[in-house]
Scaffold this motif. Structure first.
Motif, short mmCIF file in Angstrom:
data_model
loop_
_atom_site.label_atom_id
_atom_site.label_comp_id
_atom_site.label_asym_id
_atom_site.label_seq_id
_atom_site.Cartn_x
_atom_site.Cartn_y
_atom_site.Cartn_z
N ALA A 1 41.88 38.56 39.79
CA ALA A 1 41.45 39.95 39.86
C ALA A 1 42.04 40.60 41.11
N GLY A 2 42.47 41.83 40.98
CA GLY A 2 42.96 42.58 42.12
C GLY A 2 44.45 42.43 42.41
N THR A 3 45.18 41.67 41.59
CA THR A 3 46.61 41.51 41.84
C THR A 3 47.44 42.64 41.24
N GLY A 4 46.82 43.46 40.39
CA GLY A 4 47.54 44.62 39.86
C GLY A 4 47.88 44.52 38.38
N LYS A 5 47.22 43.66 37.64
CA LYS A 5 47.52 43.53 36.21
C LYS A 5 47.38 44.86 35.47
N THR A 6 46.31 45.60 35.77
CA THR A 6 46.04 46.86 35.08
C THR A 6 46.99 47.97 35.54
N THR A 7 47.57 47.84 36.70
CA THR A 7 48.54 48.83 37.19
C THR A 7 49.95 48.46 36.76
N VAL A 8 50.34 47.22 36.98
CA VAL A 8 51.71 46.78 36.68
C VAL A 8 51.91 46.60 35.18
N GLY A 9 50.89 46.12 34.47
CA GLY A 9 51.04 45.90 33.03
C GLY A 9 51.55 47.11 32.26
N PRO A 10 50.89 48.27 32.40
CA PRO A 10 51.40 49.46 31.69
C PRO A 10 52.79 49.88 32.17
N ASP B 1 48.62 36.95 48.49
CA ASP B 1 47.75 36.39 49.52
C ASP B 1 46.32 36.86 49.30
N ARG B 2 45.36 35.97 49.51
CA ARG B 2 43.96 36.28 49.25
C ARG B 2 43.49 37.50 50.03
N LEU C 1 33.47 37.65 43.38
CA LEU C 1 33.99 36.63 42.47
C LEU C 1 35.42 36.21 42.78
N LEU C 2 36.02 36.79 43.81
CA LEU C 2 37.41 36.48 44.12
C LEU C 2 37.60 35.01 44.48
N ASP C 3 36.67 34.43 45.24
CA ASP C 3 36.80 33.01 45.59
C ASP C 3 36.83 32.14 44.34
N SER C 4 35.97 32.44 43.36
CA SER C 4 35.96 31.64 42.14
C SER C 4 37.27 31.81 41.37
N GLN C 5 37.86 33.00 41.44
CA GLN C 5 39.13 33.23 40.77
C GLN C 5 40.24 32.38 41.41
N PHE C 6 40.33 32.39 42.73
CA PHE C 6 41.35 31.59 43.40
C PHE C 6 41.10 30.09 43.21
N ALA C 7 39.84 29.68 43.16
CA ALA C 7 39.52 28.26 42.95
C ALA C 7 39.92 27.82 41.55
N THR C 8 39.84 28.72 40.58
CA THR C 8 40.17 28.40 39.19
C THR C 8 41.67 28.46 38.93
N LEU C 9 42.39 29.28 39.67
CA LEU C 9 43.81 29.52 39.41
C LEU C 9 44.65 28.25 39.42
N GLN C 10 45.38 28.05 38.35
CA GLN C 10 46.41 27.02 38.25
C GLN C 10 47.72 27.77 38.03
N PRO C 11 48.57 27.86 39.06
CA PRO C 11 49.81 28.62 38.91
C PRO C 11 50.66 28.07 37.75
N LEU C 12 51.57 28.89 37.27
CA LEU C 12 52.47 28.48 36.21
C LEU C 12 53.17 27.18 36.58
N ALA C 13 53.25 26.27 35.64
CA ALA C 13 53.98 25.02 35.84
C ALA C 13 55.44 25.23 35.43
N ALA C 14 56.30 24.34 35.86
CA ALA C 14 57.73 24.47 35.59
C ALA C 14 58.04 24.49 34.10
N ASP C 15 57.20 23.86 33.28
CA ASP C 15 57.46 23.82 31.84
C ASP C 15 56.83 24.98 31.07
N GLU C 16 56.28 25.96 31.78
CA GLU C 16 55.69 27.13 31.13
C GLU C 16 56.67 28.30 31.19
N ALA C 17 56.84 28.98 30.06
CA ALA C 17 57.72 30.14 30.01
C ALA C 17 57.08 31.27 30.81
N GLY C 18 57.68 31.58 31.93
CA GLY C 18 57.14 32.66 32.74
C GLY C 18 57.78 32.75 34.10
#
Length: 175
Positions: A13-22, A107-108, A127-144
């Motif tokens: 949350a807060g990284t800009g998905k709703t702004t950058v996505g459109p 950065d947090r 809820l930001l701490d729970s978001q960062f704790a849950t985050l698993q960045p893209l792995a090398a084998d993921e298209a992205g």
């Protein structure tokens, strides 16, 4: 640019998905779907109360986004969705196998600062701490691709367009 991709703009949350996505959708000439709009009311109420969602809460939400992405195959589209865990992204890819992810990463402290200025959004900064704790960045084998969010929305969008073009083997000058 060939067949437009179906892209999920992901991140905490807060990284800009709703702004950058459109902006990304407009740049790619495809429709945008706001991931928050796919949440059932019970999920919104839970997050609004400061309670993180669990996987059981997320599966129907992810399935709804996956169905949208599936329907956009060959047509292109961009959806915002936190997609914090590999298992969530795997579920989305099961529904829409050609899906590509743009991970907005920052950065947090920067993300918290941006969240503190948002108005009218149900996701509290608590809820930001729970978001960062849950985050698993893209792995090398993921298209992205991963795009840093330390600049403004237009520059972030342009970085995402260039990174997606490179990922797809397309000359960025043609995008």
């Amino acid at each position: 640019m060939g067949t437009p991709p179906v892209v999920v703009v992901m991140g905490v949350a807060g990284t800009g998905k709703t702004t950058v996505g459109p902006l990304l959708a407009a740049r790619l000439g495809v429709p945008y779907a706001e991931g928050d709009d796919f949440h059932p009311e019970a999920n919104i109420a839970k997050m609004s109360a400061g309670t993180p969602l669990d996987d059981a809460d997320r599966w129907p939400w992810l399935d709804a986004i996956g169905a949208w992405a599936h329907d956009r195959a060959g047509l292109g589209g961009v959806a915002g969705c936190s997609a914090l865990k590999r298992a969530y992204r795997d579920r989305l890819r099961t529904a829409a196998p050609g899906l590509v992810f743009v991970h907005l990463a920052g950065d947090r402290a920067l993300v918290e600062e941006r969240m503190s200025h948002r108005r009218g959004h149900f996701m509290p900064t608590a809820l930001l701490d729970s978001q960062f704790a849950t985050l698993q960045p893209l792995a090398a084998d993921e298209a992205g691709v991963t795009v840093d969010v330390s600049s403004g929305p237009e520059e972030i969008t342009e970085r995402a367009v260039r990174a997606l073009a490179a990922l797809r083997g397309i000359d960025p000058a043609s995008t």
